[in-house]
Design an enzyme around this catalytic site. Structure first.
Site, PDB file in Angstrom:
ATOM      1  N   LYS A   1     -21.570 -22.579 -45.045  1.00 24.45           N
ATOM      2  CA  LYS A   1     -21.590 -23.575 -46.123  1.00 24.45           C
ATOM      3  C   LYS A   1     -20.823 -23.072 -47.338  1.00 24.45           C
ATOM      4  O   LYS A   1     -20.094 -23.825 -47.994  1.00 24.45           O
ATOM      5  CB  LYS A   1     -23.047 -23.882 -46.518  1.00 24.45           C
ATOM      6  CG  LYS A   1     -23.837 -24.599 -45.429  1.00 24.45           C
ATOM      7  CD  LYS A   1     -25.329 -24.694 -45.769  1.00 24.45           C
ATOM      8  CE  LYS A   1     -26.131 -25.034 -44.520  1.00 24.45           C
ATOM      9  NZ  LYS A   1     -27.565 -25.156 -44.724  1.00 24.45           N
TER      10      LYS A   1
ATOM     11  N   GLN B   1     -32.930 -23.615 -47.683  1.00 27.86           N
ATOM     12  CA  GLN B   1     -32.655 -23.221 -46.300  1.00 27.86           C
ATOM     13  C   GLN B   1     -33.957 -23.063 -45.517  1.00 27.86           C
ATOM     14  O   GLN B   1     -34.865 -22.363 -45.950  1.00 27.86           O
ATOM     15  CB  GLN B   1     -31.845 -21.910 -46.297  1.00 27.86           C
ATOM     16  CG  GLN B   1     -31.300 -21.519 -44.941  1.00 27.86           C
ATOM     17  CD  GLN B   1     -30.255 -22.494 -44.400  1.00 27.86           C
ATOM     18  OE1 GLN B   1     -29.535 -23.143 -45.144  1.00 27.86           O
ATOM     19  NE2 GLN B   1     -30.185 -22.609 -43.081  1.00 27.86           N
TER      20      GLN B   1
ATOM     21  N   ASP C   1     -29.249 -32.491 -47.733  1.00 21.80           N
ATOM     22  CA  ASP C   1     -29.641 -32.347 -46.325  1.00 21.80           C
ATOM     23  C   ASP C   1     -30.089 -33.691 -45.745  1.00 21.80           C
ATOM     24  O   ASP C   1     -30.133 -33.850 -44.528  1.00 21.80           O
ATOM     25  CB  ASP C   1     -30.823 -31.377 -46.198  1.00 21.80           C
ATOM     26  CG  ASP C   1     -30.396 -29.940 -45.924  1.00 21.80           C
ATOM     27  OD1 ASP C   1     -29.413 -29.758 -45.176  1.00 21.80           O
ATOM     28  OD2 ASP C   1     -31.043 -29.018 -46.446  1.00 21.80           O
TER      29      ASP C   1
HETATM   30  N1  GUN Z   1     -31.862 -24.495 -41.202  1.00 21.52           N
HETATM   31  C1  GUN Z   1     -31.148 -24.780 -40.086  1.00 21.52           C
HETATM   32  N2  GUN Z   1     -30.382 -25.858 -40.273  1.00 21.52           N
HETATM   33  C2  GUN Z   1     -30.601 -26.276 -41.544  1.00 21.52           C
HETATM   34  C3  GUN Z   1     -30.082 -27.335 -42.330  1.00 21.52           C
HETATM   35  O1  GUN Z   1     -29.275 -28.151 -41.905  1.00 21.52           O
HETATM   36  N3  GUN Z   1     -30.563 -27.409 -43.595  1.00 21.52           N
HETATM   37  C4  GUN Z   1     -31.476 -26.552 -44.095  1.00 21.52           C
HETATM   38  N4  GUN Z   1     -31.880 -26.723 -45.357  1.00 21.52           N
HETATM   39  N5  GUN Z   1     -31.980 -25.553 -43.394  1.00 21.52           N
HETATM   40  C5  GUN Z   1     -31.535 -25.424 -42.119  1.00 21.52           C
END
Ligand code: GUN
Length: 267
Positions: free
Chosen positions: A45, A89, A112
């Protein structure tokens, strides 16, 4: 068009657009855990953000952080106009309720797309549907099968495919083996998100022109495997790695851009 080509093209467009903005979009990532998978996702990201001229701040909290402390941190970002988006996360350490945390993020900043009041779609289904639409895959009237019923993939994927007028079926761990075989063998589009290495293999007879979208990320002996065995006899099968993960990352940036534009429009 392969996913890599598609993502490259979309990123070029985004980069040009962002380059023309007075204030760059900005988002925060709060990380409480310290697991290897999360570190890898976060690196991805942040790399995308840097490449596109987006500001991204990683706020790394101690794994011993309490739920109250985490909520306080989220509140700070919710109320700081500098941030257009916020990601917490997942997974979170034991003792922190993920549902409480997801719902504490201001829906307007929830890039998200986890919050029920967020107008933004969860990133993986959004990334997949945009790829199918923009590369000209016919969805209307097709049999779309979703294997797996999670809140972040299966259920929202069903909603988006329905919106495109597919005939949508969801199967899951309680579906009988016989029915599973029936549905797989009659599907035009299969989205597989079960978290089992090579769940789809030569045991099934796929439609020759079927499309398999592989959402699986199975780590076995430090290698990544999809939910579908590579090389199945279908028209198109997305690779792992280098497939849906890239679409998810692209959708996150698109969600951030929507949050950014909504914020400007509303102020
Ligand atoms: N953990 C694994 N995939 C994701 C995601 O797309 N967003 C978040 N916030 N945590 C994750």
């Amino acid at each position: 068009m392969t996913i890599k080509e598609y993502v490259k093209e979309q990123k070029t467009k985004l980069k040009n657009k962002i380059g023309g903005l007075k204030v760059p979009p900005c988002f925060a990532i709060i990380q409480v855990n310290d697991d290897e998978a999360s570190n890898a996702y976060i690196r991805g990201k942040m790399k995308d953000a840097e490449e596109l001229g987006i500001k991204c701040e990683l706020i790394k909290l101690n794994p011993q952080t309490t739920q109250a402390e985490l909520l306080k941190q989220i509140d700070k970002i919710n109320n700081d106009p500098k941030y257009h988006g916020l990601i917490v996360q997942m997974p979170l350490p034991k003792g922190i309720d993920e549902e409480v945390i997801k719902f504490s993020i201001k829906p307007e900043k929830d890039i998200d797309g986890f919050h029920p009041l967020s107008s933004l779609e969860p990133c993986t289904p959004k990334g997949i549907i945009n790829y199918l639409i923009e590369t000209g895959v016919q969805i209307q009237g097709k049999n779309a099968l979703i294997i797996g019923r999670s809140n972040i993939v299966g259920k929202p994927m069903a909603k988006l495919l329905l919106k495109q007028n597919a005939n949508v079926t969801i199967v899951h761990s309680k579906t009988s083996a016989e029915d599973m075989k029936f549905y797989i063998e009659h599907a035009d589009i299969v989205v597989v998100a079960v978290g089992r290495k090579f769940f789809l293999d030569e045991r099934f007879n796929y439609r020759k022109d079927a499309i398999i979208i592989d959402v699986g990320i199975n780590r076995v002996d430090s290698h990544l495997y999809g939910d579908a065995k590579p090389g199945l006899n279908v028209q198109l099968q997305t690779p792992v790695p280098g497939g849906v993960g890239l679409l998810t990352r692209l959708a996150l940036i698109n969600n951030l851009m929507e949050a950014y534009e909504n914020e400007i429009f509303n102020n």
